[in-house]
Design a protein around this motif. Sequence first.
Motif, mmCIF file in Angstrom:
data_model
loop_
_atom_site.group_PDB
_atom_site.id
_atom_site.type_symbol
_atom_site.label_atom_id
_atom_site.label_comp_id
_atom_site.label_asym_id
_atom_site.label_seq_id
_atom_site.Cartn_x
_atom_site.Cartn_y
_atom_site.Cartn_z
ATOM 1 N N TYR A 107 -33.169 25.156 -9.897
ATOM 2 C CA TYR A 107 -33.381 25.945 -8.707
ATOM 3 C C TYR A 107 -33.076 25.371 -7.515
ATOM 4 C CZ TYR A 107 -36.621 28.011 -12.485
ATOM 5 O OH TYR A 107 -36.971 28.444 -13.585
ATOM 6 N N HIS A 108 -33.032 26.041 -6.509
ATOM 7 C CA HIS A 108 -32.848 25.231 -5.041
ATOM 8 C C HIS A 108 -33.944 24.323 -4.601
ATOM 9 C CE1 HIS A 108 -29.268 28.221 -4.172
ATOM 10 N NE2 HIS A 108 -29.246 27.543 -4.786
ATOM 11 N N GLU A 109 -35.095 24.917 -4.841
ATOM 12 C CA GLU A 109 -36.234 24.117 -4.479
ATOM 13 C C GLU A 109 -36.952 23.780 -5.951
ATOM 14 O OE1 GLU A 109 -40.188 24.018 -1.829
ATOM 15 O OE2 GLU A 109 -39.472 25.826 -2.555
ATOM 16 N N PHE A 110 -37.271 22.449 -6.114
ATOM 17 C CA PHE A 110 -37.861 22.264 -7.447
ATOM 18 C C PHE A 110 -38.686 21.151 -7.231
ATOM 19 C CE2 PHE A 110 -35.448 18.561 -8.590
ATOM 20 C CZ PHE A 110 -34.201 18.961 -7.538
ATOM 21 N N TRP A 111 -39.940 20.789 -8.057
ATOM 22 C CA TRP A 111 -40.468 19.764 -7.932
ATOM 23 C C TRP A 111 -40.567 18.652 -8.917
ATOM 24 C CZ3 TRP A 111 -45.987 19.518 -5.410
ATOM 25 C CH2 TRP A 111 -46.048 20.425 -4.470
ATOM 26 N N GLN A 112 -40.640 17.593 -8.212
ATOM 27 C CA GLN A 112 -40.334 16.305 -9.159
ATOM 28 C C GLN A 112 -41.682 15.373 -9.091
ATOM 29 O OE1 GLN A 112 -36.959 14.101 -7.918
ATOM 30 N NE2 GLN A 112 -35.699 15.075 -9.291
ATOM 31 N N LEU A 113 -41.773 14.778 -10.234
ATOM 32 C CA LEU A 113 -43.082 13.822 -10.321
ATOM 33 C C LEU A 113 -42.407 12.509 -10.455
ATOM 34 C CD1 LEU A 113 -44.918 15.425 -13.257
ATOM 35 C CD2 LEU A 113 -45.605 15.204 -10.978
ATOM 36 N N ASP A 114 -42.699 11.371 -9.606
ATOM 37 C CA ASP A 114 -42.057 10.395 -9.276
ATOM 38 C C ASP A 114 -42.739 9.248 -9.217
ATOM 39 O OD1 ASP A 114 -40.281 8.675 -7.481
ATOM 40 O OD2 ASP A 114 -39.099 10.085 -7.623
ATOM 41 N N ILE A 115 -42.297 8.043 -10.021
ATOM 42 C CA ILE A 115 -43.128 6.755 -9.636
ATOM 43 C C ILE A 115 -42.097 5.724 -9.310
ATOM 44 C CG2 ILE A 115 -44.938 7.406 -11.251
ATOM 45 C CD1 ILE A 115 -43.692 5.117 -13.394
ATOM 46 N N GLU A 116 -42.281 4.908 -8.402
ATOM 47 C CA GLU A 116 -41.527 3.627 -8.279
ATOM 48 C C GLU A 116 -42.065 2.351 -8.250
ATOM 49 O OE1 GLU A 116 -38.420 4.753 -7.911
ATOM 50 O OE2 GLU A 116 -38.446 6.715 -7.182
ATOM 51 N N ALA A 117 -41.565 1.375 -8.947
ATOM 52 C CA ALA A 117 -41.941 0.129 -8.909
ATOM 53 C C ALA A 117 -40.852 -0.822 -8.164
ATOM 54 C CB ALA A 117 -42.162 -0.430 -10.251
ATOM 55 N N ILE A 118 -41.283 -1.304 -7.067
ATOM 56 C CA ILE A 118 -40.406 -1.903 -6.088
ATOM 57 C C ILE A 118 -40.626 -3.403 -5.706
ATOM 58 C CG2 ILE A 118 -39.449 -1.790 -3.454
ATOM 59 C CD1 ILE A 118 -40.385 1.295 -3.825
ATOM 60 N N GLY A 119 -39.819 -4.115 -5.737
ATOM 61 C CA GLY A 119 -39.781 -5.733 -5.544
ATOM 62 C C GLY A 119 -39.700 -6.636 -6.489
ATOM 63 N N GLU A 120 -39.553 -6.298 -7.571
ATOM 64 C CA GLU A 120 -39.520 -7.102 -8.695
ATOM 65 C C GLU A 120 -38.677 -6.775 -9.810
ATOM 66 O OE1 GLU A 120 -43.353 -8.735 -10.557
ATOM 67 O OE2 GLU A 120 -42.472 -7.769 -12.520
ATOM 68 N N ARG A 121 -37.515 -7.602 -10.377
ATOM 69 C CA ARG A 121 -36.595 -7.620 -11.208
ATOM 70 C C ARG A 121 -36.880 -8.200 -12.315
ATOM 71 N NH1 ARG A 121 -32.595 -10.121 -13.321
ATOM 72 N NH2 ARG A 121 -30.540 -8.984 -13.663
ATOM 73 N N SER A 122 -37.716 -7.055 -13.228
ATOM 74 C CA SER A 122 -38.109 -7.607 -14.545
ATOM 75 C C SER A 122 -37.911 -6.711 -15.657
ATOM 76 C CB SER A 122 -39.457 -8.316 -14.533
ATOM 77 O OG SER A 122 -40.351 -7.177 -14.982
ATOM 78 N N PRO A 123 -37.627 -6.813 -16.872
ATOM 79 C CA PRO A 123 -37.489 -5.771 -17.873
ATOM 80 C C PRO A 123 -38.889 -5.266 -18.207
ATOM 81 C CG PRO A 123 -36.878 -8.176 -18.978
ATOM 82 C CD PRO A 123 -36.973 -8.225 -17.307
ATOM 83 N N ALA A 124 -39.607 -5.919 -18.047
ATOM 84 C CA ALA A 124 -41.084 -5.729 -18.185
ATOM 85 C C ALA A 124 -41.451 -4.269 -17.363
ATOM 86 C CB ALA A 124 -42.138 -6.700 -18.032
ATOM 87 N N LEU A 125 -41.077 -4.464 -16.182
ATOM 88 C CA LEU A 125 -41.086 -3.435 -15.323
ATOM 89 C C LEU A 125 -40.318 -2.110 -15.704
ATOM 90 C CD1 LEU A 125 -43.061 -3.354 -12.843
ATOM 91 C CD2 LEU A 125 -41.372 -4.158 -11.787
ATOM 92 N N ASP A 126 -39.245 -2.223 -16.362
ATOM 93 C CA ASP A 126 -38.562 -0.974 -16.852
ATOM 94 C C ASP A 126 -39.321 -0.514 -17.850
ATOM 95 O OD1 ASP A 126 -36.686 -1.854 -14.648
ATOM 96 O OD2 ASP A 126 -35.066 -2.362 -16.108
ATOM 97 N N ALA A 127 -39.756 -1.306 -18.953
ATOM 98 C CA ALA A 127 -40.421 -0.818 -20.066
ATOM 99 C C ALA A 127 -41.570 -0.147 -19.494
ATOM 100 C CB ALA A 127 -40.701 -1.943 -21.086
ATOM 101 N N GLU A 128 -42.294 -0.581 -18.589
ATOM 102 C CA GLU A 128 -43.609 -0.120 -17.975
ATOM 103 C C GLU A 128 -43.312 1.350 -17.472
ATOM 104 O OE1 GLU A 128 -46.591 -2.134 -15.634
ATOM 105 O OE2 GLU A 128 -45.956 -0.600 -14.018
ATOM 106 N N VAL A 129 -42.024 1.546 -16.816
ATOM 107 C CA VAL A 129 -41.890 2.753 -16.118
ATOM 108 C C VAL A 129 -41.550 3.744 -17.132
ATOM 109 C CG1 VAL A 129 -39.936 3.988 -14.822
ATOM 110 C CG2 VAL A 129 -41.065 1.766 -13.918
ATOM 111 N N ILE A 130 -40.832 3.310 -18.313
ATOM 112 C CA ILE A 130 -40.520 4.222 -19.329
ATOM 113 C C ILE A 130 -41.856 4.505 -19.939
ATOM 114 C CG2 ILE A 130 -39.386 4.604 -21.486
ATOM 115 C CD1 ILE A 130 -37.237 2.733 -20.340
ATOM 116 N N GLU A 131 -42.650 3.599 -20.069
ATOM 117 C CA GLU A 131 -43.993 4.125 -20.957
ATOM 118 C C GLU A 131 -44.646 4.746 -20.086
ATOM 119 O OE1 GLU A 131 -45.939 0.652 -22.287
ATOM 120 O OE2 GLU A 131 -47.855 1.674 -23.103
#
Length: 421
Positions: free
Chosen positions: A122-146
Amino acid sequence: MPAITRPRGTNDLLPAESGLREWVLATHARVAGAHGYELIDTPVFEATEMYERGTGAGTDVVEKEMFSFTDRGGRALTLRPEGTPGVLRAVLSAHLDQARRPVRVQFAGPMFRYARPQAGRYHEFWQLDIEAIGERSPALDAEVIEVAWRFYEALGVTGLSLQVNTLGDLEDRLRYRAALVEYYTPLQDQLCEDCRRRLGVNPLRLLDCKRDAGLVAAAPHIGPSLSPESQSFFAEVTTLLVAAEIPFQLNPRLVRGLDYYAHTTFELWHESLQGAQNALGGGGRYDGLAEVLGFPPTPGSGYALGVERTLAVCREQGLGPAPRREQVVVLPVAGTDIPAAAAVARQLRAAGITAILDASDRRLDRRLAAGARHGARAAVLVGADEAAAGTATWKDLDSGRQETATVADVAGALRLLLTGQ
RNA sequence: GUGGCCAUAGCUCAGCUGGUUAGAGUGCCUGACUGUGGAUCAGGAGGUCGAGGGUUCGAUCCCCUCUGGCCACCCCA
């Protein structure tokens, strides 16, 4: 005079559907909140330049899908096509990352893209969003996916497929790009028209092509182009996913459409979403984005999930909030009983009960039937007798049982019936 | 942005090669029933046939344009 119509590609959220969306949004807020993600909200429009620089001038989103305009002061603005750059801008300009790293934030809201509308697009659609900012770690990537995975688990959605890939860092990507150009250049005349054009602009995108699937299958993987550091970073992510018992598929062809992704990328696919619109959402790491927006280099990782597509899957699988019939319909027996009935309704509401006053002049039996049909759990009748005695008659619309009592007692009985307490 | 399919009551749909007053089911309203529901019976309201133009004695039906939806591209949410 023709009636005004809804703009193309937009949707009205009608009462029949609002409960389902509310449930999805609340479930997401709860799951993300349990992982420490706090609510943030940013403007629905931002400087056009932010998307040109961040999302990427060469992406389809920026090239042809933005709702851009100039305001009366001549500023170039754009209705946000995605949430990540705005959230990063908000977090970094408020220096939240100076106080705590990583900064975990979540939000839900409308996005705007001018692509030809279709089911799930759609032209207008909704998103659910999370962001983890300020740390470069694979654990955070895994957390976001989880978090994304646990969210769909909490909804009860089944049939998901998690696709995971890595794009390496900037240098890795340049190496990989070169490898792809080397592979594709001799095959140029076999490529479709789009791909021939993209070969010069963004060779990674060729991996998306369905028409040239045969050539894509034989194209080099990114693995050999990755530095040892990138390889171990990604290995760490997948190890953590395995430990979290989240099933995934390594997909070396997964290329996200936005410029800023580096290292981990992922998408969630669902089997029942039709055709090309099979992605419920996706995300990944965007370590270079902050710099491009003019902030100090700051790593980050996050995702965006499509609300409308999630709702479609919920509908298809019969998922939704437990049906709640917590309202009561208050019926004046005759028109002259309306003031007394309204007073009773008022007292019920004060006791925490949802009370609808049906003051229409239809016959009592019709109003009783209508109340039951529209989901009232009980009816409260107020006639001349009750008004004179200061009582009300309440009727359980499931069992048919009814009794007359003081309004306070009726409120107590109804509360017990509706909420069990 | 490209190509295709579609648009008839609130909802789901029928409507013959172009013919008079556009139908059904369901929902809604009313009566049978002066204060007691999901049933039954009877009745009623509700349609600019998506919009505009054209062809024709005559258009829901054929043609054109527009709007909107869907499908496939494209791309992603």
